[in-house]
Scaffold this motif. Structure first.
Motif, short mmCIF file in Angstrom:
data_model
loop_
_atom_site.label_atom_id
_atom_site.label_comp_id
_atom_site.label_asym_id
_atom_site.label_seq_id
_atom_site.Cartn_x
_atom_site.Cartn_y
_atom_site.Cartn_z
N PHE A 1 -12.94 -0.68 -6.16
CA PHE A 1 -11.79 -0.21 -5.49
C PHE A 1 -11.55 1.09 -6.14
O PHE A 1 -10.88 1.52 -7.13
CB PHE A 1 -10.73 -0.71 -5.25
CG PHE A 1 -9.56 -0.57 -4.09
CD1 PHE A 1 -9.94 -1.07 -2.81
CD2 PHE A 1 -8.99 0.60 -4.45
CE1 PHE A 1 -9.24 -0.68 -1.87
CE2 PHE A 1 -8.17 1.07 -3.15
CZ PHE A 1 -8.41 0.39 -1.83
N VAL A 2 -11.99 2.24 -5.18
CA VAL A 2 -11.79 3.62 -5.57
C VAL A 2 -10.67 4.26 -4.92
O VAL A 2 -10.73 4.17 -3.66
CB VAL A 2 -13.17 4.49 -5.27
CG1 VAL A 2 -12.84 6.08 -5.91
CG2 VAL A 2 -14.20 3.65 -5.93
N GLY A 3 -9.69 4.90 -5.52
CA GLY A 3 -8.46 5.27 -4.77
C GLY A 3 -8.14 6.54 -5.22
O GLY A 3 -8.92 7.14 -5.93
N GLU A 4 -6.84 6.95 -4.90
CA GLU A 4 -6.47 8.40 -5.01
C GLU A 4 -6.11 8.56 -6.73
O GLU A 4 -6.41 9.63 -7.03
CB GLU A 4 -5.18 8.52 -4.24
CG GLU A 4 -5.05 8.58 -2.96
CD GLU A 4 -6.26 9.38 -2.35
OE1 GLU A 4 -6.30 10.80 -2.94
OE2 GLU A 4 -6.86 9.83 -1.19
N ALA B 1 -3.21 4.57 -11.25
CA ALA B 1 -2.09 3.60 -11.50
C ALA B 1 -1.84 3.09 -9.84
O ALA B 1 -1.43 1.98 -9.74
CB ALA B 1 -0.74 4.52 -11.87
N ALA B 2 -2.13 3.80 -8.91
CA ALA B 2 -1.95 3.21 -7.61
C ALA B 2 -2.86 2.28 -7.16
O ALA B 2 -2.75 1.04 -6.58
CB ALA B 2 -2.12 4.29 -6.39
N VAL B 3 -4.28 2.36 -7.73
CA VAL B 3 -5.32 1.34 -7.59
C VAL B 3 -4.92 0.27 -8.42
O VAL B 3 -5.03 -0.76 -7.89
CB VAL B 3 -6.73 2.11 -8.13
CG1 VAL B 3 -7.68 0.78 -8.16
CG2 VAL B 3 -7.20 3.18 -7.26
N LYS B 4 -4.60 0.29 -9.60
CA LYS B 4 -4.02 -0.87 -10.47
C LYS B 4 -3.02 -1.71 -9.66
O LYS B 4 -3.20 -3.11 -9.75
CB LYS B 4 -3.71 -0.32 -11.62
CG LYS B 4 -3.31 -1.55 -12.62
CD LYS B 4 -3.25 -0.97 -14.19
CE LYS B 4 -3.19 -2.16 -15.01
NZ LYS B 4 -3.09 -1.92 -16.40
N GLU B 5 -2.00 -1.22 -9.02
CA GLU B 5 -1.05 -2.11 -8.41
C GLU B 5 -1.56 -2.54 -7.28
O GLU B 5 -1.32 -3.73 -6.78
CB GLU B 5 0.33 -1.13 -7.90
CG GLU B 5 1.08 -0.69 -9.32
CD GLU B 5 1.23 -1.88 -10.36
OE1 GLU B 5 1.88 -2.99 -9.84
OE2 GLU B 5 0.78 -1.89 -11.44
N LEU B 6 -2.50 -1.95 -6.40
CA LEU B 6 -2.90 -2.25 -5.25
C LEU B 6 -4.04 -3.59 -5.37
O LEU B 6 -3.99 -4.59 -4.79
CB LEU B 6 -3.77 -1.23 -4.47
CG LEU B 6 -4.13 -1.71 -2.89
CD1 LEU B 6 -4.12 -0.37 -2.15
CD2 LEU B 6 -5.71 -2.18 -3.07
N HIS C 1 -9.96 -2.23 -17.18
CA HIS C 1 -10.23 -1.14 -18.03
C HIS C 1 -11.74 -0.82 -18.65
O HIS C 1 -12.02 0.23 -18.94
CB HIS C 1 -9.43 -1.33 -19.58
CG HIS C 1 -7.93 -1.14 -19.13
ND1 HIS C 1 -7.41 0.22 -19.38
CD2 HIS C 1 -7.08 -2.06 -19.31
CE1 HIS C 1 -6.08 -0.03 -18.82
NE2 HIS C 1 -5.74 -1.21 -18.96
N ARG C 2 -12.43 -2.22 -18.42
CA ARG C 2 -13.95 -1.97 -18.91
C ARG C 2 -14.83 -2.72 -18.14
O ARG C 2 -16.23 -2.85 -18.69
CB ARG C 2 -13.90 -2.07 -20.31
CG ARG C 2 -13.41 -3.36 -20.85
CD ARG C 2 -13.51 -3.43 -22.44
NE ARG C 2 -13.08 -4.69 -22.96
CZ ARG C 2 -11.90 -4.92 -23.00
NH1 ARG C 2 -10.84 -4.15 -22.79
NH2 ARG C 2 -11.65 -6.27 -23.90
N ALA C 3 -14.66 -3.52 -17.15
CA ALA C 3 -15.57 -4.45 -16.63
C ALA C 3 -15.50 -4.15 -14.97
O ALA C 3 -16.18 -5.12 -14.37
CB ALA C 3 -15.25 -5.67 -16.92
N ALA C 4 -15.04 -3.13 -14.66
CA ALA C 4 -14.94 -3.02 -12.70
C ALA C 4 -14.91 -1.64 -12.43
O ALA C 4 -14.46 -0.68 -13.17
CB ALA C 4 -13.78 -3.59 -12.19
N PHE D 1 -12.81 0.11 -10.85
CA PHE D 1 -11.61 0.39 -10.38
C PHE D 1 -10.87 1.80 -10.75
O PHE D 1 -10.94 2.08 -11.94
CB PHE D 1 -10.51 -0.84 -11.01
CG PHE D 1 -10.71 -1.93 -10.38
CD1 PHE D 1 -11.38 -2.13 -9.24
CD2 PHE D 1 -10.34 -3.19 -11.13
CE1 PHE D 1 -11.72 -3.37 -8.47
CE2 PHE D 1 -10.54 -4.50 -10.24
CZ PHE D 1 -11.33 -4.68 -9.11
N GLY D 2 -10.23 2.41 -9.80
CA GLY D 2 -9.43 3.65 -10.41
C GLY D 2 -9.76 5.03 -9.38
O GLY D 2 -10.20 4.70 -8.34
#
Length: 356
Positions: free
Chosen positions: A242-245, A248-253, A294-297, A299-300
């Motif tokens: 999941f790639v976001g803005e 922090a926003a991606v982590k919460e989503l 942090h190290r296996a997806a 995300f961010g």
């Protein structure tokens, strides 16, 4: 992508599906499949990977990857249609080649297959006699798949008990199939895939990036020892994406849907971390979420994901297969895709490894 000297500077991007939420509305899962595959087809993604899942409400929308590929063949024009994976011991090579030759025809030569040995005992209600020999059966089947695809015959016993030689139809468009072997984290599986001239489909579930890099190095060496070009063969890495803005926003989503996703399969992966085996499932899922993020997806933010993709390229990964259907709302998945495409394009236009 063959990892030539130039190719090693970049990474192919694909989409992968492995829905692990309860399938209460299968048609909704297929709409997400169709819409995301349409995006992949229109934006130069390499492939879409389609799973085989059986007898469980989580993921039960995908019992046969060839059926999903056939549905996509009529809706796409360029993107490759790949089994990720055919659970080989549940099938006769004859039916596998029949199904995928059909899809090869209606897609005009766009199919590839990853083959897996399987792991879930309940899946093997389809072929209980093969469970204990599933690995051996899979490797024996590879030769028959290649032979049948090439138009050769295989011997079987018919309904009268007579030995007969059988060919499959329709004849496929492609002269030979591109085959992957699905590996978890066992280094010997990478070596076996290399020795047999197969590509590799893998994940970071039970291995670190450094361990993956070592396995890829062994895979290339095994190809060379067995007379296969070490610079061919594709290492495809599945990554929840999941790639976001911003990070922090991606982590919460993704936190809640991905935690639920992990909880749905916790009995399958908790044994891999023996020191956590006595932990409460929600504690396990919380720890696993932090590891993944942090190290296996993937995300961010675009910047974070671009940097991670470059690190993976440096480790020897040729293709990232982004798993997008782990539970985030469909509308969020669709709005995320242009940012994932930006990551893909970053790896094309600025290939030098400058990970942060």
């Amino acid at each position: 992508m063959s990892p030539s000297d130039e190719g090693r500077l970049t990474v192919d991007f694909s989409l992968l599906y492995f829905v692990n939420r309860e399938t209460v509305d299968a048609s909704r899962e297929y709409e997400l499949l169709f819409e995301t595959a349409k995006f992949a087809d229109q934006h130069d993604f390499t492939a879409v990977w389609l799973p085989e899942r059986h007898f469980h409400p989580f993921g039960g929308a995908y019992p046969n990857p060839a059926l999903a590929a056939a549905a996509l063949a009529a809706r796409t024009r360029k993107v490759r249609l790949r089994a990720g994976s055919v659970v080989m011991p549940l099938h006769d090579p004859l039916s596998v080649v029949e199904d995928w030759s059909f899809v090869d025809n209606i897609s005009h030569g766009r199919v590839d297959m990853a083959l897996a040995v399987g792991w879930n005992p309940n899946d093997f209600t389809l072929a209980p006699e093969r469970y204990d020999v599933r690995r051996e059966y899979t490797f024996e089947a590879i030769g028959e798949i290649r032979d049948l695809w090439a138009g050769k015959k295989v011997r079987r016993r018919n309904g009268h008990g007579k030995e007969v030689d059988i060919s499959t139809y329709p004849r496929p468009v492609q002269p030979e199939p591109r085959l992957w072997f699905t590996c978890s984290s066992n280094p010997e599986s990478f070596k076996e895939a290399g020795a047999r001239g197969l590509s590799v489909l893998t994940a970071l579930l039970f291995q670190s990036t450094d361990e993956l890099a070592a396995s890829i190095k062994n895979y290339r060496a095994s190809r060379e020892r067995s007379g296969h070009d070490p610079a061919t063969g594709t290492v495809t890495l599945m990554l929840h994406t999941f790639v976001g803005e911003d990070d922090a926003a991606v982590k919460e989503l993704v936190r809640q849907p991905f935690t639920d996703y992990l909880l749905s399969s916790i009995d399958l992966w908790k044994a891999q971390w023996s020191d956590l085996n006595r932990s409460h499932p929600r504690r396990l899922a919380k720890l696993a979420f932090e590891r993944y993020f942090h190290r296996a997806a993937l995300f961010g933010s675009v910047e974070r994901c671009t940097a991670f993709a470059r690190d993976l390229r440096a480790a020897g990964v040729d293709e990232i297969a982004s798993l997008v259907d782990f539970g985030v709302a469909d509308s969020d998945v669709l709005s995320m895709l242009p940012r994932l495409d930006e990551v893909r394009r970053n790896l094309r236009t600025h290939p030098a490894a400058t990970a942060v």
